[in-house]
Design a protein around this motif. Structure first.
Motif, mmCIF file in Angstrom:
data_model
loop_
_atom_site.group_PDB
_atom_site.id
_atom_site.type_symbol
_atom_site.label_atom_id
_atom_site.label_comp_id
_atom_site.label_asym_id
_atom_site.label_seq_id
_atom_site.Cartn_x
_atom_site.Cartn_y
_atom_site.Cartn_z
ATOM 1 N N ALA A 210 -12.432 -21.491 -12.838
ATOM 2 C CA ALA A 210 -12.469 -20.431 -13.849
ATOM 3 C C ALA A 210 -12.053 -19.091 -13.250
ATOM 4 O O ALA A 210 -11.260 -18.350 -13.839
ATOM 5 N N ILE A 211 -12.555 -18.783 -12.067
ATOM 6 C CA ILE A 211 -12.204 -17.530 -11.403
ATOM 7 C C ILE A 211 -10.711 -17.479 -11.105
ATOM 8 O O ILE A 211 -10.044 -16.460 -11.349
ATOM 9 N N ASP A 212 -10.159 -18.572 -10.593
ATOM 10 C CA ASP A 212 -8.727 -18.619 -10.275
ATOM 11 C C ASP A 212 -7.855 -18.495 -11.518
ATOM 12 O O ASP A 212 -6.695 -18.091 -11.425
ATOM 13 N N ALA A 213 -8.408 -18.859 -12.677
ATOM 14 C CA ALA A 213 -7.665 -18.746 -13.940
ATOM 15 C C ALA A 213 -7.811 -17.356 -14.562
ATOM 16 O O ALA A 213 -7.474 -17.162 -15.728
ATOM 17 N N GLN A 214 -8.292 -16.407 -13.761
ATOM 18 C CA GLN A 214 -8.470 -15.011 -14.217
ATOM 19 C C GLN A 214 -9.517 -14.899 -15.313
ATOM 20 O O GLN A 214 -9.395 -14.083 -16.233
ATOM 21 N N LEU A 215 -10.557 -15.733 -15.192
ATOM 22 C CA LEU A 215 -11.692 -15.661 -16.097
ATOM 23 C C LEU A 215 -12.887 -15.086 -15.338
ATOM 24 O O LEU A 215 -13.248 -15.589 -14.271
ATOM 25 N N GLN A 216 -13.476 -14.055 -15.869
ATOM 26 C CA GLN A 216 -14.616 -13.398 -15.236
ATOM 27 C C GLN A 216 -15.905 -13.986 -15.789
ATOM 28 O O GLN A 216 -16.219 -13.836 -16.967
ATOM 29 N N ILE A 217 -16.649 -14.678 -14.941
ATOM 30 C CA ILE A 217 -17.851 -15.384 -15.387
ATOM 31 C C ILE A 217 -18.963 -14.386 -15.681
ATOM 32 O O ILE A 217 -19.274 -13.513 -14.874
ATOM 33 N N SER A 218 -19.548 -14.531 -16.850
ATOM 34 C CA SER A 218 -20.637 -13.641 -17.258
ATOM 35 C C SER A 218 -21.955 -14.376 -17.438
ATOM 36 O O SER A 218 -23.012 -13.735 -17.556
ATOM 37 N N HIS A 219 -21.912 -15.718 -17.449
ATOM 38 C CA HIS A 219 -23.134 -16.496 -17.704
ATOM 39 C C HIS A 219 -22.949 -17.889 -17.124
ATOM 40 O O HIS A 219 -21.910 -18.521 -17.328
ATOM 41 N N LEU A 220 -23.944 -18.366 -16.392
ATOM 42 C CA LEU A 220 -24.000 -19.748 -15.923
ATOM 43 C C LEU A 220 -25.462 -20.145 -15.899
ATOM 44 O O LEU A 220 -26.270 -19.524 -15.208
ATOM 45 N N HIS A 221 -25.798 -21.171 -16.685
ATOM 46 C CA HIS A 221 -27.197 -21.593 -16.766
ATOM 47 C C HIS A 221 -27.256 -23.116 -16.730
ATOM 48 O O HIS A 221 -26.477 -23.792 -17.409
ATOM 49 N N GLU A 222 -28.189 -23.646 -15.936
ATOM 50 C CA GLU A 222 -28.388 -25.090 -15.817
ATOM 51 C C GLU A 222 -29.663 -25.494 -16.553
ATOM 52 O O GLU A 222 -30.636 -24.742 -16.592
ATOM 53 N N TYR A 223 -29.655 -26.708 -17.110
ATOM 54 C CA TYR A 223 -30.761 -27.161 -17.951
ATOM 55 C C TYR A 223 -31.268 -28.531 -17.510
ATOM 56 O O TYR A 223 -30.528 -29.334 -16.920
ATOM 57 N N ALA A 224 -32.519 -28.798 -17.895
ATOM 58 C CA ALA A 224 -33.142 -30.074 -17.549
ATOM 59 C C ALA A 224 -33.075 -31.086 -18.681
ATOM 60 O O ALA A 224 -33.600 -32.188 -18.550
ATOM 61 N N HIS A 225 -32.432 -30.734 -19.803
ATOM 62 C CA HIS A 225 -32.281 -31.708 -20.882
ATOM 63 C C HIS A 225 -30.903 -32.370 -20.790
ATOM 64 O O HIS A 225 -29.960 -31.807 -20.259
ATOM 65 N N SER A 226 -30.805 -33.564 -21.334
ATOM 66 C CA SER A 226 -29.547 -34.306 -21.302
ATOM 67 C C SER A 226 -28.774 -34.100 -22.588
ATOM 68 O O SER A 226 -29.351 -34.148 -23.685
ATOM 69 N N ASN A 227 -27.472 -33.868 -22.460
ATOM 70 C CA ASN A 227 -26.614 -33.792 -23.644
ATOM 71 C C ASN A 227 -25.588 -34.930 -23.630
ATOM 72 O O ASN A 227 -24.569 -34.853 -24.307
ATOM 73 N N ARG A 228 -25.875 -35.965 -22.853
ATOM 74 C CA ARG A 228 -25.000 -37.137 -22.797
ATOM 75 C C ARG A 228 -25.551 -38.250 -23.684
ATOM 76 O O ARG A 228 -26.542 -38.080 -24.402
ATOM 77 N N GLU A 229 -24.908 -39.430 -23.598
ATOM 78 C CA GLU A 229 -25.361 -40.560 -24.389
ATOM 79 C C GLU A 229 -26.788 -40.946 -23.995
ATOM 80 O O GLU A 229 -27.280 -40.595 -22.930
ATOM 81 N N GLU A 230 -27.467 -41.680 -24.872
ATOM 82 C CA GLU A 230 -28.896 -41.958 -24.728
ATOM 83 C C GLU A 230 -29.228 -42.685 -23.427
ATOM 84 O O GLU A 230 -30.379 -42.636 -22.956
ATOM 85 N N LEU A 231 -28.264 -43.335 -22.818
ATOM 86 C CA LEU A 231 -28.475 -44.026 -21.554
ATOM 87 C C LEU A 231 -29.008 -43.092 -20.479
ATOM 88 O O LEU A 231 -29.696 -43.515 -19.551
ATOM 89 N N TYR A 232 -28.710 -41.796 -20.610
ATOM 90 C CA TYR A 232 -29.111 -40.815 -19.597
ATOM 91 C C TYR A 232 -30.431 -40.123 -19.923
ATOM 92 O O TYR A 232 -30.891 -39.276 -19.142
ATOM 93 N N ASP A 233 -31.053 -40.487 -21.029
ATOM 94 C CA ASP A 233 -32.325 -39.853 -21.383
ATOM 95 C C ASP A 233 -33.405 -40.119 -20.348
ATOM 96 O O ASP A 233 -34.368 -39.344 -20.230
ATOM 97 N N LYS A 234 -33.265 -41.205 -19.586
ATOM 98 C CA LYS A 234 -34.267 -41.549 -18.583
ATOM 99 C C LYS A 234 -34.390 -40.495 -17.487
ATOM 100 O O LYS A 234 -35.374 -40.481 -16.737
ATOM 101 N N TYR A 235 -33.404 -39.616 -17.372
ATOM 102 C CA TYR A 235 -33.454 -38.585 -16.319
ATOM 103 C C TYR A 235 -34.147 -37.304 -16.784
ATOM 104 O O TYR A 235 -34.284 -36.364 -16.009
ATOM 105 N N GLU A 236 -34.563 -37.273 -18.037
ATOM 106 C CA GLU A 236 -35.341 -36.134 -18.509
ATOM 107 C C GLU A 236 -36.806 -36.293 -18.117
ATOM 108 O O GLU A 236 -37.299 -37.401 -17.951
#
Length: 280
Positions: free
Chosen positions: A225-251
């Motif tokens: 993103a930086i190399d593409a001349q995009l200035q990052i203003s927000h980066l946040h990591e989460y503990a919930h899954s937004n993938r298919e239900e197979l990955y719900d076990k990691y919550e």
């Protein structure tokens, strides 16, 4: 096994998506979309990305969703007040579904069939917001080149909004006997070779054409993103899954791992040179 070139992988992935499209129309998700999309305030966006888009400000803006799949999220942007919405995807079969959903909707998005690496002139420098959602980055052989193409769609001062699965999740195999034991390197360079249809409901595998899934570390995504001349203003990591239900076990693990992230970045004013001079 010999790995494909980037161009070969992109072509294989397009074919795999096209061949998987019909499977998505037999799901409960499609039935629910078809019954709800006619509402003016329809949205399938979860609270995380809805809140972020409201914070960025979609109302009255021109928005593009890159790799829009069947258009359900592109249509959802109207509920946030978007002035215009364009969805771009390389899969003709999924865009047919997008147009079917749009036909049942009171809204009028534009859908464009295009590989992200060969975007038409009509989308260059056109948008206030570019949206990327779950399951896009892994299909891209070169995240740096991909991000430059994403940036090319934005007006100066326009904003990239991303809501993606966390690449650390690729360390684990949810189908393994011990799904909590690391199975893959976070720094894996070669793509995963998949030989199953691309489906997101249920846990069964359906044989399908070969496709290629790439792991890009979070650091590589940020640097791209930086190399593409995009200035990052927000980066946040989460503990919930937004993938298919197979990955719900990691919550909700005692030792929680990051499962997804959001990122926003603003396009800087144009400098000398440009994307069109870069190698494909």
């Amino acid at each position: 096994m010999d790995m494909p070139s980037a161009q070969q992988a992109i072509a294989c992935n397009k074919d795999a998506w096209d061949q998987s499209a019909d499977l998505h129309k037999t799901t409960d998700t499609w039935a629910a979309l078809s019954s709800k999309v006619g509402a003016a305030d329809f949205s399938c966006l979860d609270p995380t990305i809805t809140g972020l888009l409201q914070e960025v400000g979609v109302a009255g803006k021109d928005v593009v969703q890159l790799c829009c799949n069947n258009g359900r999220e592109a249509l959802s942007l109207f509920s946030l007040g978007a002035r215009s919405v364009v969805g771009v995807d390389q899969s003709r079969a999924f865009l047919e579904q997008a147009r079917e959903l749009a036909g049942a909707s009171p809204h009028n998005p534009e859908f464009i069939e295009s590989d992200i690496h060969h975007l038409p002139e009509q989308v260059h420098g056109r948008f206030d917001i570019a949206l990327l959602t779950i399951g896009v980055l892994g299909w891209m052989p070169d995240v740096g080149l991909f991000m430059r193409h994403v940036a090319s769609t934005l007006k100066p001062g326009g904003t990239l909004v991303m809501y993606e699965t966390h690449p650390f999740l690729e360390v684990f195999d949810p189908r393994a006997q011990n799904p909590l034991l690391p199975a893959n390197s976070y720094f894996q360079r070669e793509p995963f070779v998949l030989q199953e249809s691309i489906v997101y409901e249920g846990q069964g595998e359906v044989a399908g054409p070969t496709s290629y899934w790439y792991v890009h570390t979070l650091g590589e995504v940020v640097s791209a993103a930086i190399d593409a001349q995009l200035q990052i203003s927000h980066l946040h990591e989460y503990a919930h899954s937004n993938r298919e239900e197979l990955y719900d076990k990691y919550e909700h693990l005692p030792a929680q791992i990051p499962l997804c992230f959001t990122l926003t970045a603003t396009k800087r004013p144009a400098s000398s040179g440009g994307l069109r001079d870069s190698p494909e």
